[in-house]
Design an enzyme around this catalytic site. Structure first.
Site, PDB file in Angstrom:
ATOM      1  N   LYS A  14       0.807  -1.232  -0.170  1.00 33.60           N
ATOM      2  CA  LYS A  14      -0.030   0.043   0.058  1.00 33.60           C
ATOM      3  C   LYS A  14       0.802   1.426  -0.005  1.00 33.60           C
ATOM      4  CE  LYS A  14      -4.365  -1.527   1.899  1.00 33.60           C
ATOM      5  NZ  LYS A  14      -4.309  -2.935   1.874  1.00 33.60           N
ATOM      6  N   GLU A  69     -10.036   7.469   3.782  1.00 30.95           N
ATOM      7  CA  GLU A  69     -10.727   6.712   4.694  1.00 30.95           C
ATOM      8  C   GLU A  69     -10.443   5.355   4.863  1.00 30.95           C
ATOM      9  OE1 GLU A  69     -11.846   6.628   1.468  1.00 30.95           O
ATOM     10  OE2 GLU A  69     -11.605   4.301   1.054  1.00 30.95           O
ATOM     11  N   SER A  75       1.833  -9.657  -0.855  1.00 33.49           N
ATOM     12  CA  SER A  75       1.709  -8.361  -0.887  1.00 33.49           C
ATOM     13  C   SER A  75       1.754  -7.772   0.469  1.00 33.49           C
ATOM     14  CB  SER A  75       0.042  -8.156  -1.252  1.00 33.49           C
ATOM     15  OG  SER A  75      -0.951  -8.919  -0.283  1.00 33.49           O
TER      16      SER A  75
HETATM   17  C1  PLP Z   1      -5.053  -3.937   1.516  1.00 31.90           C
HETATM   18  C2  PLP Z   1      -4.130  -5.437   1.050  1.00 31.90           C
HETATM   19  C3  PLP Z   1      -4.692  -5.918  -0.106  1.00 31.90           C
HETATM   20  C4  PLP Z   1      -5.839  -5.796  -0.906  1.00 31.90           C
HETATM   21  O1  PLP Z   1      -5.884  -4.689  -1.448  1.00 31.90           O
HETATM   22  P1  PLP Z   1      -5.593  -4.797  -3.074  1.00 31.90           P
HETATM   23  O2  PLP Z   1      -6.011  -3.222  -3.372  1.00 31.90           O
HETATM   24  O3  PLP Z   1      -6.257  -5.727  -3.749  1.00 31.90           O
HETATM   25  O4  PLP Z   1      -4.150  -4.914  -3.213  1.00 31.90           O
HETATM   26  C5  PLP Z   1      -3.755  -7.170  -0.097  1.00 31.90           C
HETATM   27  N1  PLP Z   1      -2.888  -7.442   0.570  1.00 31.90           N
HETATM   28  C6  PLP Z   1      -2.463  -6.719   1.729  1.00 31.90           C
HETATM   29  C7  PLP Z   1      -1.501  -7.085   2.464  1.00 31.90           C
HETATM   30  C8  PLP Z   1      -3.150  -5.659   1.996  1.00 31.90           C
HETATM   31  O5  PLP Z   1      -2.845  -4.740   2.977  1.00 31.90           O
END
Ligand code: PLP
Length: 389
Positions: free
Chosen positions: A90, A112, A371
């Protein structure tokens, strides 16, 4: 470089901007600024400076040797977004949008947040970049996420608990939009995923594409060829679009998004305008958005970014679902075999890779976008395992 469509921000039939006139004017101003700065060498230099010195990029593309051997198929590589500052992808987008806000002369950033991850990432980068930060959060979420509220406050942000409506994420969005319309000259609204009216999906695509620009360079260096598949989890779609974007024109690279079966927007959604843009959406017979219920807070959203709807309908990307049980198994498997505790969101992508890898040849390659890291999820996983779900 991306699917940024010339004028109105459509991806095929999806996208667009369905908002009141006042807001439309704000979005047009944002679009102009984005088009101006996205190719501005000075802007890009600054963006990449912060990615390197603050976020810690580039992060590695780690060969998952033990998981590969155990599954006995494709060679698996992990794109390590979990190693970024704040522990997820993010921050890439947040740093980019705050820089854009500053270039536009904004004095404050608003956002938000539901579970708090986007709010914490925003408050973090606002502190570093010295810009005022207000985070809107439903009162229910404020109660459930008190540690994240405290984090944001430590970072100097003001957290506004929203009591209006049901006090949920949607009500927090409404309050943030009201603030934006009232204070648009001084205020930048920072959206955390590849969703929202045009130009947000294109802005988020742009700032997250660093993930696949790096992974492409890295895999060519390590293997001398492109991957056969790239797998990412899909909530609103930002880490997935970032993981896919550099491969969109490489038609032999399969692009696969993994969704929770309880929030299978792309697999089961129908076209609808929700939150100001046209995309696939989970809805009841009357067209109201259906409640979702994922164990991963970041995937708990009935809608999806418009570009993913387009990639799905056009057949360029595939979208699959995984169950809660598969996710919990994947969470434990990669912890044990690779020494990496993943975010529950990322464990959705791993869960699909565990099914996919054995069906592929040993010389094929999968890149999975890790992610985020799982520290935030260990207590919840402990609880779920004890419940034996
Ligand atoms: C917020 C988040 C997601 C999901 O959000 P996307 O916009 O679909 O990427 C996925 N993995 C993690 C670790 C997150 O914090």
């Amino acid at each position: 470089m991306n699917n940024y469509s010339e004028e109105k921000g459509y991806f095929g039939e999806f996208g667009g901007s369905f908002v009141p006139e006042q807001l439309q004017a704000v979005l047009e101003r944002l679009d102009e600024a984005f088009l101006r700065f996205k190719n501005d060498p000075e802007f890009l230099q600054e963006y990449h400076y912060y990615l390197k010195e603050y976020v810690g990029r580039e992060n590695p593309l780690t060969y998952a040797e033990r998981l590969t051997k155990k599954l006995g198929g494709a060679r698996i590589y992990l794109k390590r977004e979990d190693l970024n500052h704040t522990g997820a992808h993010k921050i890439n987008n947040v740093v980019g949008q705050i820089l854009l806000a500053k270039k536009m002369g904004a004095a404050r950033v608003i956002a938000e947040t539901g579970a708090g991850q986007h709010g914490v990432a925003t408050a973090t980068a606002c502190a570093m970049m010295n810009i005022d930060c207000t985070i809107y959060m439903g009162k229910e979420d404020v109660r459930r996420q008190e540690l994240n509220v405290f984090r944001m406050e430590l970072l100097g942000a003001e957290v506004v608990a929203v009591n209006q409506g049901g006090g949920r994420l949607k009500d927090a969005v409404d309050e943030a939009l009201k603030d934006l319309v009232a204070n648009y000259e001084s205020t930048f609204y920072l959206i955390g995923s590849a969703v929202g009216p045009h130009p947000y999906p294109s802005i988020v695509h742009y700032f997250q594409s660093v993930i696949s620009e790096e992974s492409k360079r890295q895999i060519l260096e390590k293997e001398g060829c492109l991957p056969d598949a790239v797998v990412a989890c899909v909530g609103g779609g930002s880490n997935a679009i970032g993981a896919f974007s550099a491969y969109l024109e490489d038609k032999d690279v399969r692009l696969i998004g993994a969704e929770p079966v309880e929030a299978a927007t792309l697999t089961q959604g129908k076209p609808a305008v929700l939150h100001g843009f046209n995309s696939l959406c989970l809805q009841d017979d009357e067209g109201n958005p259906l409640p979702t219920e994922s164990i991963a807070a970041g995937l708990d959203y009935p809608g999806i970014g418009p570009e993913h709807s387009f990639l799905k309908i056009s057949g360029r990307a595939e979208y699959v679902t995984v169950t809660k049980k598969e996710v919990l198994e994947a969470f434990q498997e990669i912890s044990r075999t690779e020494g990496i505790i993943p975010a529950l969101e990322s464990a959705h992508a791993i869960a699909h890779v565990i099914k996919l890898a054995p069906s592929l040849q040993e010389d094929s390659i999968i890149i999975v976008n890790l992610s985020g890291r799982g520290d935030k999820d260990v207590a919840e996983v402990k609880r779920l395992l004890e419940l034996n779900v």
